[in-house]
Enzyme design. Structure first.
Site, PDB file in Angstrom:
ATOM      1  CE1 TYR A 164      -1.773  -1.984  -0.035  1.00  0.00           C
ATOM      2  CE2 TYR A 164      -2.390   0.057   1.036  1.00  0.00           C
ATOM      3  CZ  TYR A 164      -1.523  -0.648   0.253  1.00  0.00           C
ATOM      4  OH  TYR A 164      -0.383  -0.040  -0.225  1.00  0.00           O
TER       5      TYR A 164
ATOM      6  CG  HIS B  19      -1.194  -0.711  -5.877  1.00  0.00           C
ATOM      7  ND1 HIS B  19      -2.115  -1.083  -4.929  1.00  0.00           N
ATOM      8  CD2 HIS B  19       0.003  -0.774  -5.254  1.00  0.00           C
ATOM      9  CE1 HIS B  19      -1.489  -1.360  -3.786  1.00  0.00           C
ATOM     10  NE2 HIS B  19      -0.212  -1.192  -3.969  1.00  0.00           N
TER      11      HIS B  19
ATOM     12  CB  SER C 226       9.052  -0.604   3.018  1.00  0.00           C
ATOM     13  OG  SER C 226       7.920  -1.413   2.878  1.00  0.00           O
ATOM     14  N   PRO C 227       9.943   2.650   4.632  1.00  0.00           N
ATOM     15  CG  PRO C 227       9.257   4.496   5.882  1.00  0.00           C
ATOM     16  CD  PRO C 227       8.728   3.402   5.010  1.00  0.00           C
ATOM     17  CG  LEU C 228      10.913   2.617   9.667  1.00  0.00           C
ATOM     18  CD1 LEU C 228      10.004   2.548  10.887  1.00  0.00           C
ATOM     19  CD2 LEU C 228      12.179   3.402   9.994  1.00  0.00           C
ATOM     20  N   GLY C 229      12.467  -0.515   6.200  1.00  0.00           N
ATOM     21  CA  GLY C 229      12.836  -1.847   5.757  1.00  0.00           C
ATOM     22  C   GLY C 229      11.931  -2.922   6.319  1.00  0.00           C
TER      23      GLY C 229
ATOM     24  N   GLY D  43      10.477  -2.991   9.020  1.00  0.00           N
ATOM     25  CA  GLY D  43      10.770  -3.187  10.432  1.00  0.00           C
ATOM     26  C   GLY D  43      12.206  -3.539  10.750  1.00  0.00           C
TER      27      GLY D  43
ATOM     28  N   GLY E 259      15.935  -2.346  14.348  1.00  0.00           N
ATOM     29  CA  GLY E 259      16.756  -3.141  15.259  1.00  0.00           C
ATOM     30  C   GLY E 259      15.962  -4.149  16.067  1.00  0.00           C
TER      31      GLY E 259
END
Length: 325
Positions: A56, A121, A200-203, A205, A209
């Site tokens: 990163y 990684h 990325s548990p929220l895809g 973003g 929604g």
């Protein structure tokens, strides 16, 4: 915040903070002072698990190191090795000499004398995984690393590495719209006693929604390159967001909180690491730990998932080629 235990005794907050987006993958880097303030705000909210990586950029580890300095002994800091010259575009390098060099650089940037969790990684096909695990085992014996992890590794590599140096955690993408780990990875982790850290548990973003077919992303944002974020795919995948929204409305929660709560409900040793650069999103994500999904909620989600086909691959061909399965 509630705590959870990864693998062989690493206690962390029930959700962590993925720090990648502060410097990498989503457009311009966050100002250092803002990043430090965000990380410290996360700690104030009960977050004790912070995830960085050499890939990163040096600034990322430096931000994390500066931010956690006042409470270093109260938190778990994870970082990663595995890319040539520390740059994904240069290819993979998990040679023992490279692992040792990265460890020394990360210790300095993180302002610490020990790395709590050191991940590979990506699996390097040119280096036997036994050599990788053996090198980390030596670093643990030397007191420079506490725990060993892998990211996006498959069943065979996890098993072979674990036989040399027990793994504490596997980090891979897992969410309501990326459920591939359920097939073979999660059963293996349960069998071996390895924790699971979904990124990325929220895809990225989408599950919040806040993204639709008309959303545009800044230059340098990885979502511009992902098939799942093409306009037609976003339109088709809206059906999943709608289901999450119905559950969220019934629980007086947000879509993001339901998506994270769903992950927490899968196994007691799953610790998602949502990332954000915004304080209000940090607070929202932290609030997901208090959202208790009922058996009926989980059943409704399961039924909906069985009927909804997610459109678009999660990675482009070049990115997918680095995934070991």
């Amino acid at each position: 915040m509630k705590k959870r235990t990864l693998g062989n005794g690493l206690e962390v907050s029930a959700i962590g903070l993925g720090c990648m987006g502060l410097t990498f993958g989503y457009g311009p880097a966050t100002d250092t002072s803002d990043a430090v303030a965000l990380i410290r705000a996360a700690y104030d909210k009960g977050v004790t698990f912070f995830d960085s990586a050499e890939a990163y950029g040096a600034a990322n580890e430096e931000m994390v190191g500066e931010a956690v300095q006042p409470f270093r002994d109260q938190v778990v800091v994870a970082t990663k090795f595995g890319f040539k010259n520390g740059r994904p575009k240069d290819g993979l390098d998990s040679s023992p000499a490279r692992i040792r060099l990265v460890a020394e650089q990360s210790l300095r940037r993180l302002r610490t004398d020990v790395i709590d969790l050191f991940y590979q990684h990506r699996v390097d096909p040119n280096v036997p995984i036994e050599d990788v695990a053996g090198t980390v085992k030596d670093l643990i014996a030397e007191g420079k690393v506490k725990h060993f992890g892998m990211s996006e590794a498959g069943v065979e590599m996890i098993s072979r590495a674990h036989a040399v140096q027990p793994l504490t955690a596997l980090q891979s993408e897992y969410s309501l719209w990326t459920r591939e780990p359920e097939e073979a990875i999660i059963p293996l982790l349960e069998k071996l006693g390895i924790g699971f850290v979904p990124f990325s548990p929220l895809g990225k973003g989408f599950l919040t929604g806040a993204i639709n077919e008309g959303t545009s992303f800044p230059e340098g944002d990885i979502r511009n390159t992902l098939p799942r974020f093409e306009a037609d795919a976003r339109t088709a995948n809206q059906a999943l967001v709608n289901v999450v929204g119905e559950i969220a409305d019934g629980r007086k929660a947000t879509r993001a909180q339901v998506a994270i709560a769903w992950l927490l409900a899968q196994k007691p040793w799953i610790v998602p690491i949502p990332g954000t650069t915004k304080l209000h999103r940090l607070e929202e994500n932290a609030g997901s730990v208090a959202v208790e999904l009922t058996a009926d909620d989980l059943s409704r989600i399961k039924e909906a998932l069985s009927k909804i086909e997610v459109v678009g691959s999660r990675y482009n061909a070049a990115q997918q080629a680095t995934i070991n399965r």
